[in-house]
Design a protein around this motif. Structure first.
Motif, PDB file in Angstrom:
ATOM      1  N   CYS A 192      -6.039  11.722 -58.296  1.00  0.00           N
ATOM      2  CA  CYS A 192      -6.805  10.633 -58.914  1.00  0.00           C
ATOM      3  C   CYS A 192      -7.411   9.756 -57.830  1.00  0.00           C
ATOM      4  O   CYS A 192      -8.376  10.151 -57.192  1.00  0.00           O
ATOM      5  CB  CYS A 192      -5.943   9.841 -59.891  1.00  0.00           C
ATOM      6  N   SER A 193      -6.866   8.579 -57.564  1.00  0.00           N
ATOM      7  CA  SER A 193      -7.468   7.715 -56.549  1.00  0.00           C
ATOM      8  C   SER A 193      -6.433   6.786 -55.925  1.00  0.00           C
ATOM      9  O   SER A 193      -6.724   5.630 -55.651  1.00  0.00           O
ATOM     10  CB  SER A 193      -8.612   6.914 -57.159  1.00  0.00           C
ATOM     11  N   CYS A 194      -5.214   7.281 -55.697  1.00  0.00           N
ATOM     12  CA  CYS A 194      -4.170   6.456 -55.080  1.00  0.00           C
ATOM     13  C   CYS A 194      -4.653   5.974 -53.719  1.00  0.00           C
ATOM     14  O   CYS A 194      -5.241   6.730 -52.951  1.00  0.00           O
ATOM     15  CB  CYS A 194      -2.879   7.256 -54.945  1.00  0.00           C
ATOM     16  N   CYS A 227      -6.851  11.293 -52.360  1.00  0.00           N
ATOM     17  CA  CYS A 227      -5.900  11.493 -53.451  1.00  0.00           C
ATOM     18  C   CYS A 227      -6.504  12.611 -54.278  1.00  0.00           C
ATOM     19  O   CYS A 227      -7.509  12.388 -54.959  1.00  0.00           O
ATOM     20  CB  CYS A 227      -5.695  10.241 -54.293  1.00  0.00           C
TER      21      CYS A 227
HETATM   22 FE    FE Z   1      -4.076   8.964 -57.219  1.00  0.00          FE
END
Ligand code: FE
Length: 195
Positions: A104-106, A101
């Motif tokens: 961010c951190s999906c 991602c």
């Molecule tokens: Fe994300």
């Protein structure tokens, strides 16, 4: 992200944000703690591993999984936050898929639990797009030059999930035995499944 943000450690920023949300009555800390605990202890990569093992042993399921990931994982009972739009990308002998991602951190929580810290690392997020082969090599996965690498950028719209290749020498393995071989890293695409 501004320079100012980078100077404040993430843990402190998170704490400040949580405090603000609680103070304004937007978040119930007890509910938040129980949610975090659930993803830390009950929901993890074993869910994803079950999906992979079923896809390896049931061609019809594999077809459904590739056609509509969200529906196919729901068949096994895996639903919930960050699992609403799952797209499954299959590895082959000539194509290796890798998930990041960049924003961010999906991450597909219902299948893999919470993301590891390296997945959230700005260096991984920036570099894996530009030089995936080098990053994989540093993480211990050296792919032959004839294997193409496809990088998938997960987002709030789509969470990608890698269907690794079934390792050779596992013809006689049961679904449970196969699931035990499948690692989180293989389902993000930074490792292969080894027999
Ligand atoms: Fe994300």
């Amino acid at each position: 992200m501004t320079d100012q943000h980078q100077r404040v450690p993430i843990a402190l920023r998170t704490e400040a944000l949580e405090q603000l949300l609680v103070e304004r009555g937007l978040v119930d800390p007890a509910v938040m703690d129980s949610l975090i605990k659930m993803y830390e202890t009950d929901i993890g990569p074993l869910n994803g591993a079950k999906v992979v093992a079923k896809a390896w042993t049931d061609p019809d399921y594999r077809a459904r999984l590739l056609a509509d990931g969200t529906a196919a994982v729901a068949e096994l009972g895996f639903t919930g936050r960050q699992g609403e739009h799952i797209v499954v990308v299959p590895n082959s002998s000539t194509m290796h898929n890798l998930v990041v991602c960049t924003l961010c951190s999906c991450y597909p929580w219902p299948l893999l639990g919470l993301p590891p810290s390296w997945y959230k690392d700005p260096a991984y997020r920036a570099r894996v797009v530009k030089e995936p082969r080098a990053v994989l090599s540093e993480m211990g996965l050296r792919l032959p030059d004839n294997v193409e690498i496809q990088v998938w950028d997960s987002s709030s719209e789509v969470r990608y999930f890698v269907l690794p290749e079934r390792p050779t020498g596992t013809v006689d393995f049961s679904e449970e035995q196969l699931a035990a071989l499948v690692t989180r890293d293989a389902m993000v695409g930074v490792a292969r499944v080894m027999a």
